[in-house]
Design a protein around this motif. Structure first.
Motif, PDB file in Angstrom:
ATOM      1  N   ALA A  53       0.831  -1.209   0.000  1.00 20.60           N
ATOM      2  CA  ALA A  53       0.000   0.000   0.000  1.00 20.60           C
ATOM      3  C   ALA A  53       0.861   1.252   0.000  1.00 20.60           C
ATOM      4  O   ALA A  53       0.550   2.244  -0.682  1.00 20.60           O
ATOM      5  CB  ALA A  53      -0.927  -0.012   1.221  1.00 20.60           C
ATOM      6  N   ALA A 112      -7.470   7.470  -2.528  1.00 19.96           N
ATOM      7  CA  ALA A 112      -8.686   6.662  -2.439  1.00 19.96           C
ATOM      8  C   ALA A 112      -8.643   5.468  -3.384  1.00 19.96           C
ATOM      9  O   ALA A 112      -9.326   4.466  -3.152  1.00 19.96           O
ATOM     10  CB  ALA A 112      -9.908   7.522  -2.738  1.00 19.96           C
ATOM     11  N   ASP A 113      -7.854   5.550  -4.452  1.00 22.29           N
ATOM     12  CA  ASP A 113      -7.763   4.464  -5.434  1.00 22.29           C
ATOM     13  C   ASP A 113      -6.494   3.646  -5.273  1.00 22.29           C
ATOM     14  O   ASP A 113      -6.119   2.900  -6.171  1.00 22.29           O
ATOM     15  CB  ASP A 113      -7.825   5.034  -6.855  1.00 22.29           C
ATOM     16  N   ALA A 115      -5.768   1.276  -2.912  1.00 21.46           N
ATOM     17  CA  ALA A 115      -5.922   0.119  -2.039  1.00 21.46           C
ATOM     18  C   ALA A 115      -5.326  -1.128  -2.689  1.00 21.46           C
ATOM     19  O   ALA A 115      -5.396  -1.306  -3.915  1.00 21.46           O
ATOM     20  CB  ALA A 115      -7.395  -0.112  -1.726  1.00 21.46           C
ATOM     21  N   THR A 122      -6.779  -6.301   3.166  1.00 22.88           N
ATOM     22  CA  THR A 122      -6.804  -5.122   2.300  1.00 22.88           C
ATOM     23  C   THR A 122      -6.164  -3.947   3.035  1.00 22.88           C
ATOM     24  O   THR A 122      -6.537  -3.658   4.183  1.00 22.88           O
ATOM     25  CB  THR A 122      -8.242  -4.756   1.895  1.00 22.88           C
ATOM     26  N   THR A 124      -5.035   0.214   2.848  1.00 25.21           N
ATOM     27  CA  THR A 124      -5.320   1.500   2.204  1.00 25.21           C
ATOM     28  C   THR A 124      -4.501   2.589   2.878  1.00 25.21           C
ATOM     29  O   THR A 124      -4.209   2.518   4.077  1.00 25.21           O
ATOM     30  CB  THR A 124      -6.815   1.858   2.310  1.00 25.21           C
ATOM     31  N   SER A 126      -4.449   6.826   3.505  1.00 30.42           N
ATOM     32  CA  SER A 126      -5.444   7.893   3.528  1.00 30.42           C
ATOM     33  C   SER A 126      -4.936   9.075   4.333  1.00 30.42           C
ATOM     34  O   SER A 126      -3.973   8.970   5.104  1.00 30.42           O
ATOM     35  CB  SER A 126      -6.768   7.390   4.117  1.00 30.42           C
TER      36      SER A 126
END
Length: 505
Positions: A53, A112-113, A115, A122, A124, A126
């Motif tokens: 990530a 946001a895209d 991940a 998963t 992410t 942010s």
């Protein structure tokens, strides 16, 4: 033979207490291994997902930072507005603060895209959402911008990016969304956009234009010096009897102001606008013609049009005159006889031709006389390739299926090269470091589920290259250029320290 009972025989015996301790420790270790087998695998998947990530977030940050820099250059903020967003900007640095806020918002959307999934986890990256005006100051403090590489690039650092791994992957598995790992990191990228350097130079140019004669280097001091020299020269000429009516006219102030502004532009940006320089040359020619030829030329191009119109009207009137023989009589009177001499003054004829040349052909003659065919040459030589790591599978039975590579290029040194070749305008040397990252995707057959497992590994290495850039040219003036040799041909300033090569990028 003496009989020995089992109770009294102590040869080769192990105490039962020791056997019990060994059995107890073995059972505990075995149970502990069984209990941790699942969490250990989940922890490895979470760590891998966090690393991936972060790797995916870095190019997203770079793309968003570049877009924010371009938008800041297209619509620069030079004065804070009386709004909630404007009050988040400092009065002394509105452009930089607005760039930081634009970068934050662009990065927030880009992450946001970003991940990624790994082993049922998963991950992410942010940033906190900006939901009110109070959040703007905190968002601004998370972003730092600075010029690097001599102003040719901009480094953007986004602080405290939150990377979270949750159970549940894109390909299925548990989808409870429970947080299994979390970390914070700073992401720093370099974008090849000189937005900060250009803003600083523009601000410096504005300060120099606004500076008064006593306020330091700038337009006021330079214009005052030029007008003082011009007034002294024209005043002495008037005192000596030259036909000078006004020592300083509006045309002199206009010409001096434009010339001084172009010099300030060159001092701030390193070169002046070519169109402005061409306009200054034309204006200098017209002002010089006006001063030399007298009041008749003071209207500039309008005077030229009037002269040409008068000449056209005279020729038309001659063509329309009645054929009563007067023309032949006039021609016989004006024409010299054989053997006679006739003195002809050039007078206004030369003035008319010269003024027409300044209006119509001066720019074309200058462009043609200074024309050259230029070619840029770039040579790259590998100094240290660093060695690309060989693909190493994460274990037995893993097969490589795809590879994704990224590269970050940074100029680590700049030098000006020698130009011994007379055909070379300039030469430069650069040392470029290329930081490469390669993400490899592996698959392995899973006997338990009759499916496949996927795992990704990341390797990094650096390379160095020596880059030589040269600008070579051939003088090609065409028919209007001088046919005598010019020495030096390609040298900044030329033999007279003029504008030669001043605007060559």
């Amino acid at each position: 033979m003496v009989g020995v009972t089992l109770v009294s025989d102590r040869r080769g015996r192990v105490p039962f207490a020791l056997v019990g301790v060994v059995l107890l420790l073995g059972s505990v270790a075995y149970a502990h291994t069984l209990a941790l087998r699942g969490p250990v695998a989940a922890s490895e998947a979470a760590d891998t997902a966090l690393d991936r990530a972060e790797s995916a977030a870095r190019p997203a940050v770079r793309t968003a930072a570049a877009a924010a820099a371009r938008e800041a250059a297209r619509n620069p903020v030079t004065l804070p507005a009386n709004t909630s967003a404007g009050r988040a900007l400092n009065d002394s640095t509105p452009f930089r603060d607005s760039l930081r806020l634009r970068t934050y918002l662009a990065v927030e959307n880009a992450l946001a895209d970003a991940a990624v999934s790994e082993g049922g986890v998963t991950a992410t990256a942010s940033l906190p959402a900006v939901e009110s005006a109070a959040d703007l100051r905190g968002a601004k403090r998370r972003v730092a911008v600075e010029s690097v590489d001599g102003g040719a690039a901009t480094r953007v650092t986004v602080r405290n990016v939150s990377v979270v791994a949750r159970s549940g992957g894109r390909g299925g598995g548990s989808a409870d969304g429970r947080v299994v790992a979390r970390e914070r990191t700073d992401l720093s990228v370099v974008v090849a956009l000189p937005v900060l350097a250009m803003h600083d130079r523009t601000a410096r140019y504005e300060r120099r234009l606004n500076a008064g004669p006593l306020g330091g280097p700038g337009l006021g001091r330079r214009l005052t010096g030029r007008l003082a020299l011009l007034a002294e020269a024209r005043g002495l000429a008037q005192y000596g009897g030259a036909p000078v009516e006004n020592v300083l006219a509006n045309r002199h102030v206009e010409l001096s102001a434009n010339g001084a502004a172009l010099r300030e532009q060159r001092a701030a940006f390193g070169r002046a606008d070519p169109a402005g320089r061409a306009a200054l040359v034309r204006a200098t020619g017209r002002v010089g013609t006006t001063d030399l030829l007298g009041p008749a030329t003071r209207s500039g191009p309008a005077w030229t049009d009037a002269v040409l119109s008068t000449a056209s009207a005279a020729s038309t009137a001659s063509a329309d005159a009645p054929d009563d023989g007067s023309a032949d009589a006039l021609a016989s009177t004006a024409s010299p006889a054989a053997g006679d001499s006739l003195a002809v003054d050039v007078n206004a004829t030369a003035d008319t031709a010269f003024a027409a040349f300044l209006d119509d052909g001066f720019d074309a003659a200058l462009r043609d006389a200074y024309r050259a065919e230029a070619t840029r040459r770039v040579r790259v030589r590998a100094v240290d390739t660093g060695g690309r790591p060989d693909p190493a599978p994460p274990g037995d039975g893993w097969a490589l299926v795809s590879t994704e590579a990224t590269a970050d290029r940074t100029v680590v040194s700049r030098t000006r090269g020698a130009t011994a070749d007379p055909r070379t305008f300039a030469a430069y040397r650069r040392t470029v470091r290329v930081d490469r990252t390669e993400t490899r995707t592996w698959v392995n057959a899973d006997a338990d589920t009759n499916g496949t497992r996927t795992r990704r590994t990341t390797v990094e290495w650096s390379e160095r290259y020596a880059v030589t850039l040269s600008l070579r040219g051939a003088y090609d003036p065409g028919l209007a250029g001088p046919d005598r040799p010019t020495d030096p041909v390609f040298e900044a300033g030329g033999a007279l320290d003029g504008p030669a090569l001043s605007s060559v990028p």
